[in-house]
Design a protein around this motif. Structure first.
Motif, PDB file in Angstrom:
ATOM      1  N   GLN A   1      42.052  28.886  56.464  1.00  0.00           N
ATOM      2  CA  GLN A   1      42.139  28.603  57.892  1.00  0.00           C
ATOM      3  C   GLN A   1      40.749  28.416  58.503  1.00  0.00           C
ATOM      4  N   TYR A   2      39.745  29.021  57.893  1.00  0.00           N
ATOM      5  CA  TYR A   2      38.379  28.922  58.390  1.00  0.00           C
ATOM      6  C   TYR A   2      37.609  27.757  57.755  1.00  0.00           C
ATOM      7  N   LEU A   3      37.930  27.427  56.512  1.00  0.00           N
ATOM      8  CA  LEU A   3      37.091  26.492  55.751  1.00  0.00           C
ATOM      9  C   LEU A   3      37.841  25.275  55.212  1.00  0.00           C
ATOM     10  N   GLY A   4      39.167  25.296  55.276  1.00  0.00           N
ATOM     11  CA  GLY A   4      39.970  24.303  54.580  1.00  0.00           C
ATOM     12  C   GLY A   4      39.759  22.874  55.030  1.00  0.00           C
ATOM     13  N   ASP A   5      39.302  22.668  56.275  1.00  0.00           N
ATOM     14  CA  ASP A   5      39.101  21.299  56.755  1.00  0.00           C
ATOM     15  C   ASP A   5      37.883  20.638  56.134  1.00  0.00           C
ATOM     16  N   LEU A   6      37.112  21.396  55.335  1.00  0.00           N
ATOM     17  CA  LEU A   6      35.918  20.841  54.688  1.00  0.00           C
ATOM     18  C   LEU A   6      36.055  20.769  53.169  1.00  0.00           C
ATOM     19  N   ILE A   7      37.258  21.030  52.668  1.00  0.00           N
ATOM     20  CA  ILE A   7      37.507  21.056  51.219  1.00  0.00           C
ATOM     21  C   ILE A   7      38.318  19.829  50.806  1.00  0.00           C
ATOM     22  N   ALA A   8      37.930  19.222  49.670  1.00  0.00           N
ATOM     23  CA  ALA A   8      38.652  18.052  49.165  1.00  0.00           C
ATOM     24  C   ALA A   8      39.544  18.381  47.971  1.00  0.00           C
ATOM     25  N   TRP A   9      39.228  19.425  47.212  1.00  0.00           N
ATOM     26  CA  TRP A   9      40.021  19.798  46.028  1.00  0.00           C
ATOM     27  C   TRP A   9      40.004  21.308  45.895  1.00  0.00           C
ATOM     28  N   THR A  10      41.140  21.863  45.510  1.00  0.00           N
ATOM     29  CA  THR A  10      41.281  23.317  45.425  1.00  0.00           C
ATOM     30  C   THR A  10      41.807  23.721  44.058  1.00  0.00           C
ATOM     31  N   ALA A  11      41.237  24.786  43.517  1.00  0.00           N
ATOM     32  CA  ALA A  11      41.755  25.397  42.286  1.00  0.00           C
ATOM     33  C   ALA A  11      42.425  26.722  42.632  1.00  0.00           C
ATOM     34  N   ILE A  12      43.482  27.022  41.893  1.00  0.00           N
ATOM     35  CA  ILE A  12      44.090  28.362  41.904  1.00  0.00           C
ATOM     36  C   ILE A  12      43.801  28.954  40.537  1.00  0.00           C
ATOM     37  N   GLY A  13      43.170  30.100  40.519  1.00  0.00           N
ATOM     38  CA  GLY A  13      42.637  30.648  39.279  1.00  0.00           C
ATOM     39  C   GLY A  13      43.681  31.182  38.318  1.00  0.00           C
ATOM     40  N   ALA A  14      43.199  31.487  37.124  1.00  0.00           N
ATOM     41  CA  ALA A  14      44.083  31.957  36.053  1.00  0.00           C
ATOM     42  C   ALA A  14      44.783  33.269  36.427  1.00  0.00           C
ATOM     43  N   ARG A  15      44.132  34.104  37.222  1.00  0.00           N
ATOM     44  CA  ARG A  15      44.713  35.396  37.589  1.00  0.00           C
ATOM     45  C   ARG A  15      45.685  35.287  38.758  1.00  0.00           C
TER      46      ARG A  15
ATOM     47  N   THR B   1      45.048  33.724  31.657  1.00  0.00           N
ATOM     48  CA  THR B   1      43.899  34.119  30.849  1.00  0.00           C
ATOM     49  C   THR B   1      44.250  34.286  29.374  1.00  0.00           C
ATOM     50  N   ASP B   2      45.556  34.471  29.055  1.00  0.00           N
ATOM     51  CA  ASP B   2      45.954  34.550  27.649  1.00  0.00           C
ATOM     52  C   ASP B   2      46.284  33.175  27.076  1.00  0.00           C
TER      53      ASP B   2
ATOM     54  N   GLY C   1      42.165  30.355  26.689  1.00  0.00           N
ATOM     55  CA  GLY C   1      42.673  31.694  26.938  1.00  0.00           C
ATOM     56  C   GLY C   1      42.527  32.594  25.743  1.00  0.00           C
ATOM     57  N   SER C   2      42.308  33.876  26.000  1.00  0.00           N
ATOM     58  CA  SER C   2      42.121  34.875  24.936  1.00  0.00           C
ATOM     59  C   SER C   2      41.030  34.451  23.952  1.00  0.00           C
ATOM     60  N   GLY C   3      39.979  33.864  24.493  1.00  0.00           N
ATOM     61  CA  GLY C   3      38.856  33.466  23.651  1.00  0.00           C
ATOM     62  C   GLY C   3      39.070  32.198  22.859  1.00  0.00           C
ATOM     63  N   ARG C   4      40.200  31.515  23.076  1.00  0.00           N
ATOM     64  CA  ARG C   4      40.496  30.301  22.308  1.00  0.00           C
ATOM     65  C   ARG C   4      40.546  29.097  23.243  1.00  0.00           C
TER      66      ARG C   4
ATOM     67  N   HIS D   1      34.578  28.559  30.633  1.00  0.00           N
ATOM     68  CA  HIS D   1      35.479  29.674  30.317  1.00  0.00           C
ATOM     69  C   HIS D   1      35.818  29.697  28.827  1.00  0.00           C
ATOM     70  N   ALA D   2      37.063  29.923  28.477  1.00  0.00           N
ATOM     71  CA  ALA D   2      37.378  30.062  27.055  1.00  0.00           C
ATOM     72  C   ALA D   2      37.231  28.749  26.295  1.00  0.00           C
TER      73      ALA D   2
END
Length: 360
Positions: free
Chosen positions: A152-166, A190-191, A237-240, A270-271
């Motif tokens: 809500q504070y920063l989204g108007d300046l973002i072009a692409w978003t990631a949702i992380g593994a966790r 992460t696995d 994931g899991s080091g592979r 990352h892995a």
């Protein structure tokens, strides 16, 4: 008769925070910045719908801790972006929030002074200032959405978003993604399991209703339309690793089975690089060679890169920090980053256009 206190038993304080509208009014979007953000989103949507043949490259520091070094990097990246723009769409990785398995620095928004003082209002303001600078020089910004209120504070300046593994499995983040204005890449667990990310893409494509805040900072029921541009990010994931041809084929099959477009971004870090930044160019090279051999699903890559190679711990004396060196995951240095991007452009200049025409 007095009652025993039942709520906020572990709350030390509630500090007032300016509303999103107040922060945006103080730091408004210029016409140039708005054009960068809108253009970046449009180009990414066209890549995901096979209308733009270019490869998306999300590249930048693991996290932003020093805005001065970050802007130095951004100006270099902008020049490189202009050089390779016929074949590659470069977006700068700007991560202000860092998920933590246990403890550690949570990122620039939570702790901008890097001393556990947690001046979050300052972090939001300075983060927005940084994003404005990036947009005004013409670079699309890419980030990870971790806190559900931050967009809500920063989204108007973002072009692409990631949702992380966790967080790909989190209902909160799936609901939030359904209302984001950007394409959203969901990382595998992460696995290495793909199912949470595939289910997240499906969930985020649907409308949702959930609790959030509005532009005035008031608690609200947020009702979304669904996000049509969710896609899969493979990060190993899991080091592979999972960027090889067999893993890509399995990911394509999982997306196809779910009735989703076979749109894949490969995280070279990352892995997939076993957290060795020097292996990232080899991961990118392998992806490029898969495209040369006819792959149609790899539409983008991610690279962790900063001015200096490697990383460093956060010292007690912040004046001793090495300039342009990551304080979170180890990054590839600038010279090697520029070289790998130029090499990828030379390899794919013709084949990407051919692939797009064949898909169309």
């Amino acid at each position: 008769m007095s009652h025993q206190a039942l709520d906020n038993l572990n709350i030390d304080a509630f500090d007032a925070m300016p509303s999103p509208g107040e922060i945006r009014a103080a730091l408004p979007v210029s016409d140039a910045a708005a054009a960068t953000v809108a253009g970046g989103r449009r180009d990414m949507e066209r890549i995901l719908s096979r209308q733009d043949p270019r490869l998306l490259v999300v590249v930048g520091p693991c996290s932003i801790h020093d805005p001065k070094a970050g802007l130095d990097y951004a100006h270099r990246l902008k020049a490189l972006s202009d050089e390779v723009s016929d074949t590659l769409l470069l977006a700068m990785r700007i991560y202000f929030e860092k998920p933590r398995t246990a403890t550690g620095w949570k990122g620039f928004i939570n702790d901008p002074r890097m001393d556990d003082s947690f001046h979050i209002e300052e972090g939001v303001r300075r983060g927005r200032e940084f994003l404005l600078h990036i947009a005004e020089i013409g670079l699309p910004a890419a980030t990870e959405a971790l806190d559900p209120i931050s967009p809500q504070y920063l989204g108007d300046l973002i072009a692409w978003t990631a949702i992380g593994a966790r967080t790909s499995e989190s209902q909160t983040h799936r609901e939030m993604s359904s209302g984001l204005s950007t394409p959203v890449g969901f990382k595998n667990a992460t696995d290495g399991d793909l199912s949470a990310a595939v289910n997240a893409i499906l969930s985020a494509s649907r409308p949702h209703s959930f609790l959030g805040i509005n532009d005035q900072g008031l608690a609200s029921i947020v009702r979304t339309r669904g996000n049509a541009y969710g896609h899969l990010v493979l990060r190993g994931g899991s080091g592979r690793p999972n960027y090889d041809t067999v893993s890509i084929a399995q990911a394509e099959a999982a997306l196809r089975k779910a009735g989703l477009p076979e749109n894949i971004v490969v995280d070279c870090s990352h892995a997939n690089s076993r957290k060795n930044p020097r292996l990232q160019p080899l991961v990118l090279q392998d992806c490029a060679h898969q495209i040369l051999r006819g792959n149609r699903s790899i539409l983008g890559v991610m690279v962790e890169s900063f001015l200096e190679e490697g990383n460093q711990p956060i010292p007690a004396d912040l004046g001793t920090l090495r300039y342009g060196c990551s304080v979170t995951d180890a990054c590839l240095g600038w010279d090697d980053t520029a070289a790998m991007i130029r090499e990828t452009r030379e390899l794919l200049k013709g084949p990407l256009l051919k692939r797009c025409l064949q898909t169309a």
